[in-house]
Write an enzyme that holds these catalytic residues in place. Structure first.
Site, PDB file in Angstrom:
ATOM      1  N   SER A  74       0.804  -1.227   0.000  1.00 26.69           N
ATOM      2  CA  SER A  74       0.000   0.000   0.000  1.00 26.69           C
ATOM      3  C   SER A  74       0.837   1.277   0.000  1.00 26.69           C
ATOM      4  O   SER A  74       0.319   2.339  -0.301  1.00 26.69           O
ATOM      5  CB  SER A  74      -0.951   0.014   1.195  1.00 26.69           C
ATOM      6  N   HIS A 114       1.240   4.226   6.838  1.00 25.84           N
ATOM      7  CA  HIS A 114       0.667   5.102   5.807  1.00 25.84           C
ATOM      8  C   HIS A 114       1.100   6.548   6.027  1.00 25.84           C
ATOM      9  O   HIS A 114       1.647   6.897   7.067  1.00 25.84           O
ATOM     10  CB  HIS A 114      -0.856   4.995   5.781  1.00 25.84           C
ATOM     11  N   ASP A 141      -7.850   6.291   4.546  1.00 22.07           N
ATOM     12  CA  ASP A 141      -7.906   5.142   5.455  1.00 22.07           C
ATOM     13  C   ASP A 141      -9.138   5.073   6.342  1.00 22.07           C
ATOM     14  O   ASP A 141      -9.190   4.237   7.244  1.00 22.07           O
ATOM     15  CB  ASP A 141      -6.664   5.136   6.358  1.00 22.07           C
TER      16      ASP A 141
END
Length: 198
Positions: A74, A114, A141
């Site tokens: 990701s 992230h 998210d």
């Protein structure tokens, strides 16, 4: 019938010799109790030293997990699966847009790596909240957060990525994906430490 048993014993001895296990057990049989106790203590010292180093890193970095492995794609192309990240967590340093964070979400065991994409300041309290997104993901998210959670708080942060080493963490991924590999590797390391006399 007896011939089959002999063949079976030879086959067992053959693969044990091929793996070097036969010689390892001979080493254990030749050790006296004092030598064996010394080897077990050596093994214990290695384990406790690793734990002390980990705790020291936790104190030094301010992060409950100072080293993490990227488990998914990701964050590509910034970080790839298997990259090892080194984290710090200085709570006095404000979180900024663009920073790569490792955070925990209620109900999920594994932390997420992230990037911060948006900051939000509460009017009444002045506290900062933020929204994250994976570089390789199409959406933010919010779908990963706990039900009803729209923003992350600084208390959700495990650490901030400060440095990384590419692909070093692939062994960790293999151990998670194939538990037999983990037990085999740990068993072999334990045997090596116990049987290595120097």
């Amino acid at each position: 019938m007896a011939m089959d048993d002999d063949f079976e014993d030879e086959a067992k001895g053959g693969w044990m010799t091929m793996l070097g296990i036969d010689g390892m057990f001979d080493e254990v049989r030749r050790m006296n109790k004092r030598q064996l106790a010394f080897q077990v203590l050596n093994f214990g010292m290695i384990i406790f030293s690793a734990l002390m180093i980990w705790k020291g890193l936790m104190c030094f970095t301010g992060s409950e997990s100072p080293i993490v492995v990227v488990l998914s794609g990701s964050m590509e192309p910034a970080f790839y699966r298997g990259d090892l990240l080194f984290l710090t967590n200085d709570v006095s340093d404000p979180i900024r847009v663009g920073e790569v964070l490792v955070f925990k979400v209620q109900g999920r065991e594994i932390p997420i790596v992230h990037r911060v994409m948006k900051l939000h300041q509460e009017r009444d309290t002045g506290s900062i909240k933020f929204l994250t997104k994976g570089d390789n993901n199409q959406v933010d998210d919010r779908g990963l957060y706990a039900p009803g959670q729209v923003w992350l708080k600084p208390t959700d942060v495990v650490g901030r990525a400060r440095a990384f080493v590419p692909k070093v963490g692939i062994v960790t991924i293999l151990m998670n994906d194939y538990p037999q590999f983990k037990f085999l590797l740990l068993g072999m390391l334990g045997l090596f430490v116990l049987l290595h006399r120097e």
